[in-house]
Design a protein around this motif. Structure first.
Motif, short mmCIF file in Angstrom:
data_model
loop_
_atom_site.label_atom_id
_atom_site.label_comp_id
_atom_site.label_asym_id
_atom_site.label_seq_id
_atom_site.Cartn_x
_atom_site.Cartn_y
_atom_site.Cartn_z
N LYS A 1 46.84 50.50 36.35
CA LYS A 1 47.57 49.55 37.19
C LYS A 1 48.72 50.23 37.92
O LYS A 1 49.02 49.92 39.08
N PHE B 1 38.11 54.71 40.96
CA PHE B 1 38.58 53.76 41.97
C PHE B 1 40.11 53.70 41.99
O PHE B 1 40.72 53.53 43.05
N SER C 1 25.70 45.40 42.07
CA SER C 1 26.82 44.47 42.22
C SER C 1 27.61 44.35 40.92
O SER C 1 28.84 44.34 40.93
N VAL D 1 29.83 47.32 40.44
CA VAL D 1 31.02 47.30 41.31
C VAL D 1 32.05 46.31 40.76
O VAL D 1 33.23 46.63 40.62
N ILE D 2 31.58 45.12 40.41
CA ILE D 2 32.53 44.09 40.01
C ILE D 2 33.12 44.38 38.63
O ILE D 2 34.33 44.26 38.42
N GLY E 1 35.45 47.38 39.05
CA GLY E 1 36.65 46.97 39.80
C GLY E 1 37.58 46.15 38.93
O GLY E 1 38.79 46.40 38.87
N ALA E 2 37.01 45.18 38.23
CA ALA E 2 37.83 44.31 37.39
C ALA E 2 38.49 45.11 36.27
O ALA E 2 39.66 44.90 35.94
N MET F 1 41.39 47.16 37.59
CA MET F 1 42.53 46.34 38.01
C MET F 1 43.11 45.55 36.84
O MET F 1 43.97 44.70 37.04
N GLY F 2 42.62 45.80 35.65
CA GLY F 2 43.17 45.11 34.50
C GLY F 2 42.68 43.69 34.36
O GLY F 2 43.33 42.87 33.73
N LEU F 3 41.54 43.37 34.99
CA LEU F 3 41.00 42.02 34.88
C LEU F 3 39.90 41.92 33.84
O LEU F 3 39.45 40.83 33.51
N THR G 1 28.60 36.93 44.25
CA THR G 1 29.06 38.32 44.34
C THR G 1 30.17 38.46 45.37
O THR G 1 31.18 39.13 45.14
N LEU H 1 38.42 40.50 43.65
CA LEU H 1 38.94 41.86 43.47
C LEU H 1 39.93 42.21 44.57
O LEU H 1 40.99 42.79 44.31
N ARG I 1 43.16 40.55 43.93
CA ARG I 1 43.89 41.23 42.87
C ARG I 1 44.53 42.53 43.40
O ARG I 1 45.68 42.86 43.08
N LEU J 1 48.46 43.58 43.37
CA LEU J 1 49.02 44.80 42.79
C LEU J 1 49.62 45.71 43.84
O LEU J 1 50.68 46.30 43.65
N TYR K 1 55.47 49.05 40.68
CA TYR K 1 54.59 50.12 40.20
C TYR K 1 54.99 51.48 40.76
O TYR K 1 54.75 52.49 40.13
#
Lengths: 384, 638
Positions: free
Chosen positions: A241, A274, A324, A327-328, A331-332, A335-337, B29, B36, B39, B43, B51
């Motif tokens: 992050k 990423f 997909s 990627v998701i 990505g999550a 980003m800390g998701l 999707t 994303l 988000r 950030l 940060y």
């Protein structure tokens, strides 16, 4: 489009025509993503082609050529090889579970002389092909709700369970997710989908408490509260992050990402690639790369939709679903998701086997596109 | 498996379902990708500032740089304590480095025995993460090069240049200047100046004794910081000189001591044990505050080995002990100046005579004297140091007036000279006896005669006697001694800002004249042993011989006795006798007779001081008499 020419029988079997039918926009998008990956690998190695960027670029080039070669391979060959590839993948997976080479605490690698293969990658493609092959022959009514569905369920759950046992939670989730979504795309009763989702929400917490290994559970709990363990499991998420956030709108600049350069960012060349990108190119760079991914997904789904064969439709869609999800999830995670699970950002992250799998998948998508007018099991030329 | 059955409606249904659901999947999707992106925006745009700060905290670290410690100078700017560059060897506490192996490798290159290696391994294990530990503090250039050549094979080892405190005169100033030593856990406090993280810096030293301790915070200065870029393991990737915070050097401290006099003091004492204190009797500045024998402060900076410390602490001359401040002795006959002054104050005429037959009896007890001095007045009694005379004078004056007089001259007092360690000694009076001897609280008449010759309960230190002598010589002011001239730019208050002595100047002049006779007139106890050889410049003084133990029935002379049984020798003096500038006290522990042991040392030191004084020199160096007729050349010419 050269629909008129390609709709003529015989004409579409010519190699030049087939090459023209390859979706070059999609190919260019893939090359663009891989190029960004190579550039970033060059940057985080401190401005050096070694040890990652050169190999990443060369491997992509080889895979790209292989993709073209496979794209013009008749879809019926793919169709015919669906179950064998799945079977080989599953056998290798089981072999790896028994005699596998332990790396980074997980039995994921099978050591065959000079080649290290990761059977979980083969099974990803094998599963997509096998499911497409199976649903190709399944009537719509049965695909909705029938005992036949136990077969695809087994096709999905057996490798997923073996992979989860390795343990490789990320790949297991990917396999199960891909398989599940393919079943829905193939027409699974929405009522059953609802029941399944409810069941999943009930099972997941139990699985977390009793099935997951210690470090996996730690990662999950850490994800829920990263600050609780700043130097241990929470470290990955916090540093990622920081890398993202400190990139800001435009980034710190090419080669100037301190989080990655000074190794504060863990797994900077693979799972957290990423974040390296985000640090050096900021929001603008990240959003651009996400747009590239979105374009690949849209084009891929469109290729699936225009395929004449149900096998082609589902196979192409299955590859795109895997893509997909990668990627998701990645990505999550970055980003800390989402909790930290080992899922790389496709084509951007460094890692040979993952790239080979992805490019083999896109070879299948391209093959579906090239052979979109072909049926695979009827009329002349049916292999089976 | 299945019969290939073609129901076109079914095929179309499968296709239609697929299209609907693929579209739905695309939408989900897309929503995921948008989430994303949202988000990322959160950030990277909304929280970017926070940060960025965190990232800089990761990237940069400020490493403390110790400030150069302030110099300690003598009155003329001669350096008594300074710093010299030293090559150090540091080992970083990195988890990837095998410390035992590194130390074993280093032991081949620099001297390091097994005990030291074991101690270092503990130090390194206890060091905070990333804090390098000094393995060798002061390498020779040869050792430094040897290590540097092999640096690539020694991970985690760095050689750098630090500073080491150095005392150029070795031992001469140790008792005043003190020394610095390693910081230990007890030095570090939670709050206040000693909470400063610079104390944890490898090789940092803290003042342990004397001026180094008393002015530690002034000398210490303020630590600076070096901005460095580090990687995740805390290794320095590169320096960022633009972000450095310069350190502020410690303030120099100028003492009132004169290096020439102090050094000479240690020389003239040689192996003898004792103290010499010299005061400028116009200002109160201490020119010499020496205790002999001394020890080399530089050894303490390095860290003393066990045997070295044992040798120092067990030597019977007690080098670790500051005999100028911390030791008290009976003042002996030097105290007769105070008794005489008290007598004058009481109204007793200096012409009063007593007769000395070597013995004097009072109340059934007999007191003795060295010689039979015959009948003498007060002047001659001081000159010849007749005990019988002062037994009787003390009886006439009484203890309280003697004590009051002595206290006005600084005896029994501790002075604010900024360094600790003064013992006040005892100036007895009737109240003292009551306080200190609960079993026998009455002042008996027999207690008084001993006071008259500076024995009995009386005890003083060398600084007090020097102050007493300086006040007598000054003749007007109750001077305060001053040791520290200035701290940085801040000049400390002069010792001459003092009230006047409450004595008539003719009484003081009488004492001074008598003291001049002691030195300059035949028959004076110090006549002949204290020649200055400085023409018109003469000295005035008073000898003292202090019993170090109670004599038995035998001889009073301790000349041939074992060292530890001999008397302590005192000499107080000032010069020039007609215009006093310098006053001093000299103690030779177990030196025997004051005139023999202490007076020559005093004379020698006084010569050094007088010859350095330009006004005094002007008096000594007379213009040459007009040239005589030129001597005829020839071999016989001498």
């Amino acid at each position: 489009m050269t629909d008129s020419a390609i709709s003529r029988p015989g004409e579409r079997e010519r190699l030049t025509v087939k090459l023209g039918e390859i979706d070059w926009v999609l190919a260019a998008l893939l090359a663009a993503i891989a190029a960004v990956g190579a550039l970033m690998l060059y940057s985080i190695a401190g401005g050096s082609w070694g040890p990652w960027a050169d190999r990443h670029a060369i491997l992509f080039a080889v895979c790209f050529l292989a993709m073209i070669a496979l794209a013009v391979t008749d879809l019926r060959v793919w169709f015919a090889l669906a179950y064998p590839i799945y079977a080989v993948g599953l056998l290798l997976l089981l072999a790896a579970a028994v005699v596998g080479h332990t790396r980074m605490g997980a039995q994921r690698w099978l050591d065959l002389g000079p080649i290290h293969i990761q059977p979980s990658e083969i099974i990803k493609i094998g599963l997509v092909m096998a499911l497409a092959r199976f649903y190709h022959s399944l009537p719509a009514r049965s695909a909705g709700l029938s005992w036949w569905l136990l077969i695809p369920a087994a096709l999905i759950l057996v490798p997923a369970a073996v992979v989860a046992h390795q343990p490789d939670l990320g790949t297991a989730i990917l396999i199960a997710g891909t398989g599940g979504i393919m079943m829905i795309l193939a027409g699974l009763s929405l009522r059953l989908v609802g029941v399944g989702l409810v069941g999943l929400t009930a099972v997941v917490p139990l699985a977390v408490m009793f099935v997951l290994k210690g470090y996996q559970r730690a990662r999950l709990l850490t994800f829920l509260n990263p600050e609780a363990d700043r130097s241990g499991a929470g470290y990955h998420i916090i540093q990622s992050k920081i890398a993202l956030g400190s990139g800001g709108l435009l980034g710190k600049g090419f080669g100037l990402g301190t989080q990655a350069q000074l190794n504060f960012l863990p797994e900077k060349s693979t799972d957290f690639m990423f974040a390296s990108l985000a640090e050096e190119f900021g929001f603008v760079g990240c959003a651009s790369v996400l747009l590239l991914y979105a374009a690949v997904i849209v084009i891929g789904l469109r290729i699936a939709s225009v395929a004449h064969s149900h096998f082609g439709r589902l196979a192409a869609a299955g590859v795109i679903v895997t893509f997909s999800l990668c990627v998701i999830i990645n990505g999550a995670m970055v980003m800390g998701l989402a909790p930290v699970v080992g899922v790389p950002m496709p084509l951007l992250s460094y890692g040979g086997t993952v790239m080979m799998t992805m490019m083999a998948g896109f070879a299948l998508v391209q093959a579906v596109r090239v052979h979109r007018y072909s049926e695979v099991t009827s009329g002349r030329g049916a292999l089976l | 498996m299945f019969e290939p059955a073609f129901h076109f409606d079914e095929v179309n249904e499968r296709q239609a379902t697929f299209h609907r659901r693929a579209f739905l999947f695309g939408g989900v999707t897309g929503a995921g990708l948008l989430a994303l992106a949202a988000r990322l925006g959160d950030l990277q745009i909304l929280e970017a500032g926070r940060y960025k700060v965190l990232s800089e905290h990761n990237e940069f670290e400020f490493r403390l740089t110790p400030p150069p410690r302030g110099l300690i100078l003598d009155r003329n700017g001669v350096v008594l304590a300074s710093n010299r560059p030293a090559f150090r060897l540091l080992v970083a506490t990195d988890e990837n480095v095998d410390i035992d192996k590194t130390l074993a490798d280093l032991a081949l290159l620099v001297p390091m025995d097994d005990a030291r290696r074991a101690r270092l391994a503990v130090d390194i294990a206890n060091a905070p993460r990333r804090a390098p530990v000094a393995v060798v503090e002061d390498m020779t250039w040869e050792e430094f090069s040897r290590v540097n050549v092999r640096a690539p094979e020694l991970p985690g080892v760095t050689a750098d240049m630090g500073e080491v405190r150095v005392y150029p005169f070795g031992g001469a100033f140790t008792h005043v200047v003190g020394y610095v030593a390693k910081v230990n856990a007890r030095d570090i406090t939670k709050t206040g100046p000693n909470a400063d993280p610079i104390l944890l810096n490898p090789g940092f030293r803290i003042g342990r004794q004397g001026v180094e301790k008393a002015y530690d915070l002034d000398l210490r200065g303020k630590a600076g910081a070096k901005k460095v870029e580090i990687d995740v393991k805390g290794r320095v990737v590169r320096d960022d000189p633009g972000g450095d915070i310069p350190s502020i050097a410690g303030a120099p401290i100028r003492l009132t001591l004169d290096a020439d006099i102090q050094n000479r003091a240690l020389e003239v004492f040689g192996d003898n044990s004792g103290a010499a204190v010299m005061i400028d009797c116009r200002t109160g500045d201490l020119l010499c505050l020496a205790s002999a024998p001394s020890f080399d402060a530089n050894r303490f900076v390095k860290g003393l080995t066990g045997p070295e410390y044992k040798a120092l602490s067990e030597y019977d001359r007690k080098p670790l002990f500051n005999k100028a401040l911390t030791a008290t002795y009976p003042p002996g006959s030097t105290f007769k100046t105070m008794v005489a002054l008290a007598a004058l104050e009481k109204g007793i005429s200096p012409d009063t005579t007593h007769t000395c037959n070597r013995a004097w009896t009072m109340g059934g007890h007999t007191w003795h004297c060295d010689h039979a001095h015959g009948t003498l007045d007060m002047h001659n009694a001081i000159k010849t140091s007749c005990d019988i005379y002062f037994f009787q004078t003390a009886m006439a004056v009484g203890p309280d007036l003697i004590a009051a007089t002595a206290r006005k001259f600084g005896l029994g007092e501790t002075f604010d000279i900024a360094i600790p360690g003064q013992k006040p000694g005892i100036i007895p009076d009737i109240a003292y006896k009551r306080r200190a001897f609960p079993k026998d609280p009455i002042w008996h008449p027999g207690d008084t005669p001993n006071i008259g010759i500076g024995q009995g309960f009386v005890s003083v230190n060398a600084l007090q006697l020097a102050v007493m002598c300086a006040r007598l010589a000054n003749g007007a002011k109750a001077l305060q001694p001053r040791l520290v001239h200035s701290v940085g730019d801040q000049v400390q208050p002069s010792g001459a800002n003092a009230p006047n002595l409450p004595f008539p100047s003719e009484h003081l002049a009488f004492i001074r004249t008598a003291m001049a006779s002691v030195v300059n007139d035949p028959g004076g106890t110090a006549f002949g042993v204290t020649k200055l050889d400085l023409g018109p410049i003469k000295m005035a003084g008073k000898t003292g011989t202090a019993q170090s133990h109670t004599y038995g029935a035998g001889s009073r002379s301790t000349k041939g006795a074992a060292w530890a049984l001999r008397d302590h020798a005192w000499f107080i003096c000032f010069a020039p006798d007609d215009d006093p500038r310098y006053a001093m006290s000299v103690l030779v522990e177990h030196g025997g007779f004051g005139a023999d042991a202490a007076a020559p040392n005093a004379a020698e030191l006084m010569r050094v001081a007088l010859l350095k004084d330009p006004e005094v020199r002007a008096r000594i160096v007379q213009p040459l008499p007009p040239a005589a007729a030129p001597t005829p050349p020839g071999p016989s010419a001498t």
